[in-house]
Design an enzyme around this catalytic site. Structure first.
Site, PDB file in Angstrom:
ATOM      1  N   GLY A  10       0.824  -1.210   0.000  1.00  0.00           N
ATOM      2  CA  GLY A  10       0.000   0.000   0.000  1.00  0.00           C
ATOM      3  C   GLY A  10       0.858   1.261   0.000  1.00  0.00           C
ATOM      4  N   ASP A  44      -3.324 -12.491   4.492  1.00  0.00           N
ATOM      5  CA  ASP A  44      -4.638 -11.859   4.620  1.00  0.00           C
ATOM      6  C   ASP A  44      -4.924 -11.758   6.113  1.00  0.00           C
ATOM      7  OD1 ASP A  44      -7.302 -11.226   4.861  1.00  0.00           O
ATOM      8  OD2 ASP A  44      -7.931 -12.496   3.184  1.00  0.00           O
ATOM      9  N   ALA A  68      -5.344  -2.123   5.669  1.00  0.00           N
ATOM     10  CA  ALA A  68      -6.688  -1.669   6.023  1.00  0.00           C
ATOM     11  C   ALA A  68      -7.539  -1.645   4.763  1.00  0.00           C
ATOM     12  CB  ALA A  68      -6.627  -0.260   6.622  1.00  0.00           C
ATOM     13  N   THR A  70      -9.308   0.874   2.956  1.00  0.00           N
ATOM     14  CA  THR A  70      -9.203   2.334   3.064  1.00  0.00           C
ATOM     15  C   THR A  70     -10.148   3.088   2.125  1.00  0.00           C
ATOM     16  OG1 THR A  70      -7.384   2.286   1.464  1.00  0.00           O
ATOM     17  CG2 THR A  70      -6.790   2.286   3.800  1.00  0.00           C
ATOM     18  N   ASP A 110      -7.950  10.266  11.531  1.00  0.00           N
ATOM     19  CA  ASP A 110      -8.721  11.403  12.053  1.00  0.00           C
ATOM     20  C   ASP A 110     -10.225  11.161  11.920  1.00  0.00           C
ATOM     21  OD1 ASP A 110      -8.268  11.471   9.241  1.00  0.00           O
ATOM     22  OD2 ASP A 110      -8.871  13.567   9.133  1.00  0.00           O
ATOM     23  N   TYR A 133     -16.260   3.717   7.900  1.00  0.00           N
ATOM     24  CA  TYR A 133     -14.794   3.626   7.895  1.00  0.00           C
ATOM     25  C   TYR A 133     -14.263   4.038   9.273  1.00  0.00           C
ATOM     26  CZ  TYR A 133      -9.930   5.013   6.942  1.00  0.00           C
ATOM     27  OH  TYR A 133      -8.566   5.172   6.995  1.00  0.00           O
TER      28      TYR A 133
HETATM   29  N1  LIG Z   1      -5.001   7.417   2.998  1.00  0.00           N
HETATM   30  C1  LIG Z   1      -5.351   8.267   3.951  1.00  0.00           C
HETATM   31  O1  LIG Z   1      -5.718   9.430   3.679  1.00  0.00           O
HETATM   32  C2  LIG Z   1      -5.299   7.844   5.402  1.00  0.00           C
HETATM   33  C3  LIG Z   1      -5.606   8.802   6.374  1.00  0.00           C
HETATM   34  C4  LIG Z   1      -5.553   8.413   7.721  1.00  0.00           C
HETATM   35  C5  LIG Z   1      -5.199   7.121   8.061  1.00  0.00           C
HETATM   36  N2  LIG Z   1      -4.932   6.215   7.090  1.00  0.00           N
HETATM   37  C6  LIG Z   1      -4.574   4.849   7.491  1.00  0.00           C
HETATM   38  O2  LIG Z   1      -3.224   4.619   7.082  1.00  0.00           O
HETATM   39  C7  LIG Z   1      -3.043   3.209   6.806  1.00  0.00           C
HETATM   40  C8  LIG Z   1      -2.406   3.025   5.439  1.00  0.00           C
HETATM   41  O3  LIG Z   1      -3.251   3.620   4.471  1.00  0.00           O
HETATM   42  P1  LIG Z   1      -2.867   3.712   2.937  1.00  0.00           P
HETATM   43  O4  LIG Z   1      -3.449   4.983   2.430  1.00  0.00           O
HETATM   44  O5  LIG Z   1      -1.437   3.394   2.749  1.00  0.00           O
HETATM   45  O6  LIG Z   1      -3.791   2.532   2.381  1.00  0.00           O
HETATM   46  P2  LIG Z   1      -3.602   1.584   1.107  1.00  0.00           P
HETATM   47  O7  LIG Z   1      -2.701   2.198   0.097  1.00  0.00           O
HETATM   48  O8  LIG Z   1      -5.001   1.207   0.736  1.00  0.00           O
HETATM   49  O9  LIG Z   1      -2.838   0.339   1.738  1.00  0.00           O
HETATM   50  C9  LIG Z   1      -3.479  -0.631   2.504  1.00  0.00           C
HETATM   51  C10 LIG Z   1      -2.930  -1.980   2.091  1.00  0.00           C
HETATM   52  O10 LIG Z   1      -3.607  -2.990   2.878  1.00  0.00           O
HETATM   53  C11 LIG Z   1      -3.970  -4.041   1.995  1.00  0.00           C
HETATM   54  N3  LIG Z   1      -5.065  -4.848   2.528  1.00  0.00           N
HETATM   55  C12 LIG Z   1      -6.403  -4.647   2.379  1.00  0.00           C
HETATM   56  N4  LIG Z   1      -7.078  -5.660   2.956  1.00  0.00           N
HETATM   57  C13 LIG Z   1      -6.159  -6.513   3.468  1.00  0.00           C
HETATM   58  C14 LIG Z   1      -6.219  -7.748   4.145  1.00  0.00           C
HETATM   59  N5  LIG Z   1      -7.399  -8.322   4.415  1.00  0.00           N
HETATM   60  N6  LIG Z   1      -5.070  -8.356   4.515  1.00  0.00           N
HETATM   61  C15 LIG Z   1      -3.867  -7.785   4.246  1.00  0.00           C
HETATM   62  N7  LIG Z   1      -3.734  -6.615   3.588  1.00  0.00           N
HETATM   63  C16 LIG Z   1      -4.870  -5.985   3.205  1.00  0.00           C
HETATM   64  C17 LIG Z   1      -4.356  -3.312   0.725  1.00  0.00           C
HETATM   65  O11 LIG Z   1      -4.448  -4.189  -0.370  1.00  0.00           O
HETATM   66  P3  LIG Z   1      -5.513  -3.833  -1.551  1.00  0.00           P
HETATM   67  O12 LIG Z   1      -5.058  -2.541  -2.146  1.00  0.00           O
HETATM   68  O13 LIG Z   1      -5.395  -5.000  -2.469  1.00  0.00           O
HETATM   69  O14 LIG Z   1      -6.845  -3.710  -0.889  1.00  0.00           O
HETATM   70  C18 LIG Z   1      -3.216  -2.308   0.609  1.00  0.00           C
HETATM   71  O15 LIG Z   1      -2.083  -2.865  -0.004  1.00  0.00           O
HETATM   72  C19 LIG Z   1      -4.419   2.576   6.981  1.00  0.00           C
HETATM   73  O16 LIG Z   1      -4.521   2.054   8.282  1.00  0.00           O
HETATM   74  C20 LIG Z   1      -5.377   3.742   6.843  1.00  0.00           C
HETATM   75  O17 LIG Z   1      -6.598   3.501   7.524  1.00  0.00           O
HETATM   76  C21 LIG Z   1      -4.955   6.545   5.767  1.00  0.00           C
END
Ligand SMILES: NC(=O)c1ccc[n+]([C@@H]2O[C@H](COP(=O)([O-])OP(=O)(O)OC[C@H]3O[C@@H](n4cnc5c(N)ncnc54)[C@H](OP(=O)(O)O)[C@@H]3O)[C@@H](O)[C@H]2O)c1
Length: 299
Positions: A10, A44, A68, A70, A110, A133
């Site tokens: 991710g 997973d 997550a 997301t 947040d 979410y």
């Molecule tokens: N993006 C934002 O603005 C934001 C803001 C605040 C907090 N966060 C938090 O920061 C963290 C990282 O976010 P990110 O933006 O880097 O998200 P991301 O790019 O969507 O990365 C999440 C990774 O988790 C994988 N995943 C999904 N379901 C899974 C499962 N069952 N088992 C194992 N892996 C799984 C996803 O795979 P797939 O792509 O194949 O689903 C993806 O590779 C998360 O906890 C998110 O809630 C994000």
């Protein structure tokens, strides 16, 4: 120290993997089967038995839990999946970490707040999510802290990084074809560069003060201000950003999700420890744009 990363393919996971390695940590990257490669081990997190088995085999000292579901609108449409990944998945990771005596960094958001405070949220404010979410992430936080004694919950906001889909890339791509871009102007928060988040986390894990931490870049803006800064810093002054409300956005783009109107995180715990060194979001954006150019992601 050996660190297992969930969600290593991710946006945040990719940077965490690179930066932890640069700091000399041994990294074991994992992600879903579809994202697995010769370097990324399949895991997973919704499967407790597999999670336990892999942790027992690899025996990390720390688990960086970035996996997550997301997609915020996806979570709103399918709350069961949101809770399966973000709540139960996080519980599985935390329980498996506890079983082998590993510490855990659980990334949260947040969106656990409702946005009605209209002043920066501290770690001591009561969460009250207004989306599935946010609710699923809050459930994950609580389960993580109850299942794993050595657990840091790190809440961040408006995250963007070099590797992944994110707001700056969307704005730059829209600017190629559109003279005017409608952007929400009634939601306030702080954009956060994933590199700065990971570096702050490296500081946090040096101490055994487990608990909730807020980590974002400094300052605040709304989505319109963020979009305008992205365009300005890329010399795209011909593209106009037109402000719209969250309701207009929901109607125009069919988004079912209620988002907090104000979700600026105060890094109160780091501040009180004299350790809040996060730079303002504008300078972080400069660093991101330079890195995105280096990686050939933007012109
Ligand atoms: N993006 C934002 O603005 C934001 C803001 C605040 C907090 N966060 C938090 O920061 C963290 C990282 O976010 P990110 O933006 O880097 O998200 P991301 O790019 O969507 O990365 C999440 C990774 O988790 C994988 N995943 C999904 N379901 C899974 C499962 N069952 N088992 C194992 N892996 C799984 C996803 O795979 P797939 O792509 O194949 O689903 C993806 O590779 C998360 O906890 C998110 O809630 C994000």
């Amino acid at each position: 120290m050996r660190i297992l990363i969930t969600g290593a393919a991710g946006m945040l996971g990719t940077d965490a993997w690179r930066i932890f390695s640069e700091y000399g940590y041994e990294v074991i990257p994992t992600d879903v089967e579809l994202a697995a490669t010769d370097k990324i081990r399949p895991l997973d997190i919704t499967n407790y038995d597999l999670t336990r088995k892999l942790f027992a085999e690899v025996r990390p000292d720390l688990v960086f839990h970035g996996a997550a579901y997301t997609n915020v609108d996806g979570c709103e449409r399918d709350p069961d999946l949101a809770h399966k990944v973000n709540a139960i998945g996080t519980w599985n990771v935390a329980s498996a970490a506890e079983e082998i005596g590993a510490a855990l960094v659980a990334i949260s958001t947040d969106f656990v707040f409702d946005g009605s405070k209209r002043a920066r949220y501290t770690e001591f404010d009561l969460p009250n999510p207004i989306s599935h979410y946010g609710a699923s992430k809050l459930a994950g936080e609580n389960l993580a802290r109850s299942a794993c004694r050595r657990c840091y919950v790190v809440r961040t906001s408006w995250l963007y990084g070099t590797h992944g889909k994110n707001f700056p890339y969307t704005i730059l791509s829209l600017a190629k074809t559109k003279p005017e871009i409608p952007i929400v102007a009634d939601q306030f928060g702080t954009p956060t560069y994933s590199v700065d988040l990971v570096e702050a986390i490296i500081g946090i894990i040096q101490s055994p003060l487990y608990g909730v931490y807020h980590v974002s870049n400094g300052g605040e803006t709304n989505w319109q201000g963020f979009a305008e800064a992205i365009l300005r810093k890329n010399g795209l002054v011909g593209t106009r950003v037109t402000p719209i409300t969250s309701d207009e956005y929901a109607q125009r783009f069919g988004s079912p999700t209620k988002r907090p109107a104000y979700s600026v995180l105060r890094h109160y715990v780091l501040e009180l420890q004299g350790k809040d060194t996060l730079r303002p979001w504008e300078s972080a954006l400069d660093a991101f744009l330079a890195s995105a150019r280096d990686f050939g992601k933007i012109e």
